[in-house]
Design an enzyme around this catalytic site. Structure first.
Site, short mmCIF file in Angstrom:
data_model
loop_
_atom_site.label_atom_id
_atom_site.label_comp_id
_atom_site.label_asym_id
_atom_site.label_seq_id
_atom_site.Cartn_x
_atom_site.Cartn_y
_atom_site.Cartn_z
N GLY A 1 0.80 -1.29 -0.14
CA GLY A 1 -0.07 -0.04 -0.08
C GLY A 1 0.87 1.31 0.03
O GLY A 1 1.97 1.09 0.31
N GLN B 1 3.09 9.85 1.48
CA GLN B 1 4.44 9.47 1.41
C GLN B 1 5.22 9.60 0.11
O GLN B 1 6.52 9.38 0.13
CB GLN B 1 4.07 7.56 1.53
CG GLN B 1 3.36 7.32 2.68
CD GLN B 1 3.62 5.73 2.53
OE1 GLN B 1 2.73 5.14 2.26
NE2 GLN B 1 4.61 5.19 3.22
N CYS C 1 6.46 -0.02 7.03
CA CYS C 1 6.10 1.25 6.30
C CYS C 1 7.08 1.79 5.55
O CYS C 1 8.25 1.60 5.98
CB CYS C 1 5.62 2.33 7.53
SG CYS C 1 5.05 3.83 6.76
N LEU C 2 6.87 2.13 4.39
CA LEU C 2 7.78 2.62 3.38
C LEU C 2 8.44 3.76 3.92
O LEU C 2 9.52 4.36 3.38
CB LEU C 2 7.22 2.66 2.06
CG LEU C 2 6.86 1.49 1.42
CD1 LEU C 2 5.98 1.60 -0.09
CD2 LEU C 2 8.07 0.41 0.99
N HIS D 1 -3.66 1.05 8.27
CA HIS D 1 -2.45 1.70 8.00
C HIS D 1 -2.48 2.95 7.15
O HIS D 1 -1.97 3.84 7.19
CB HIS D 1 -1.20 0.62 7.48
CG HIS D 1 -0.10 1.11 7.54
ND1 HIS D 1 1.13 0.59 8.15
CD2 HIS D 1 0.46 2.08 6.56
CE1 HIS D 1 1.97 1.23 7.67
NE2 HIS D 1 1.78 1.88 6.84
N GLU D 2 -2.86 2.59 5.93
CA GLU D 2 -2.96 3.72 4.82
C GLU D 2 -4.04 4.93 5.08
O GLU D 2 -3.79 5.94 4.94
CB GLU D 2 -3.43 3.14 3.34
CG GLU D 2 -2.57 1.95 2.76
CD GLU D 2 -1.11 2.43 2.87
OE1 GLU D 2 -0.81 3.37 2.93
OE2 GLU D 2 -0.19 1.34 3.05
N HIS E 1 -2.36 7.03 7.61
CA HIS E 1 -1.51 8.22 6.77
C HIS E 1 -2.19 9.44 6.18
O HIS E 1 -1.62 10.55 6.29
CB HIS E 1 -0.78 7.59 5.41
CG HIS E 1 0.54 6.52 5.64
ND1 HIS E 1 1.64 7.19 6.18
CD2 HIS E 1 0.76 5.27 5.43
CE1 HIS E 1 2.45 6.25 6.44
NE2 HIS E 1 2.13 5.20 5.75
NI NI Z 1 2.99 3.40 5.76
#
Ligand code: NI
Length: 187
Positions: A46, A51, A98-99, A140-141, A144
């Site tokens: 995701g 991000q 997480c990226l 999670h998304e 963000h």
């Molecule tokens: Ni993330």
């Protein structure tokens, strides 16, 4: 199509609520194509617009092998309703990554079910009942878009581990990013 740099914890856009999308146009379509390409290159399951430095209420997922939703999709201006999480500390197998906190994983208890309502790329409204790991991705998304990273939700001792990792990596300050598929962490 382009792979976009992914910003790292400390970049202000990650830590404030994102703005609603109002124009469903070619520019939005091109940006979402880039989000998918970036997510695939990372690779991630995701990716949320903040991000890649864009404070808009958009996230994509790329998560195969499930019955409840398409393998890839986009949620624009989403709302999310969650079931109460099971009480207690997170267990093995509940590690999240997480990226924007790359290379680290910490365990977090999430709700087992989530109802997503969102708009697609044409602005049409849709609804998805999600469960299990896919429900976790949704949570999670969605976080963000509200300026929250999963590490903000950790409880001790995981929270302490995340703090140490942030210090060790020199994160928590603006201006850090990395480019998927091209270079390892830079700056
Ligand atoms: Ni993330």
């Amino acid at each position: 199509m382009a792979i976009l740099p992914i910003v790292i914890s400390g970049e202000p856009v990650l830590h404030r609520p994102a703005e609603p999308v109002t124009e469903f146009d070619a520019e939005l379509r091109a940006f979402i194509d880039d989000m998918f390409e970036t997510c695939e290159a990372a690779p991630g399951v995701g990716l949320a617009a903040p991000q890649v430095g864009v404070g808009k209420r958009i996230f994509v997922w790329m998560y195969g092998d499930q019955d409840e939703a398409p393998e890839r999709g986009v949620a624009i201006n989403p709302m999310l309703w969650i079931s109460p999480p099971e009480p207690g500390l997170p267990e093995e197998g509940e590690e999240e990554g997480c990226l924007s906190f790359p290379g680290e994983r910490f365990a977090l208890r999430r709700s087992a079910r989530a109802l997503l309502r969102a708009q697609d790329i044409d602005g049409n409204h849709y609804e998805l009942e999600t469960s299990g790991w896919f429900a976790r991705i949704m949570q999670h998304e969605y976080d963000h878009l509200n300026g929250l990273l999963y590490v903000d939700r950790l409880v001790h001792p995981e929270s302490r581990g995340a703090q140490k990792a942030e210090r060790k990596n020199g994160w928590g300050t603006p201006g850090l990013s990395w480019l998927p598929g091209v270079a390892d962490l830079e700056g």
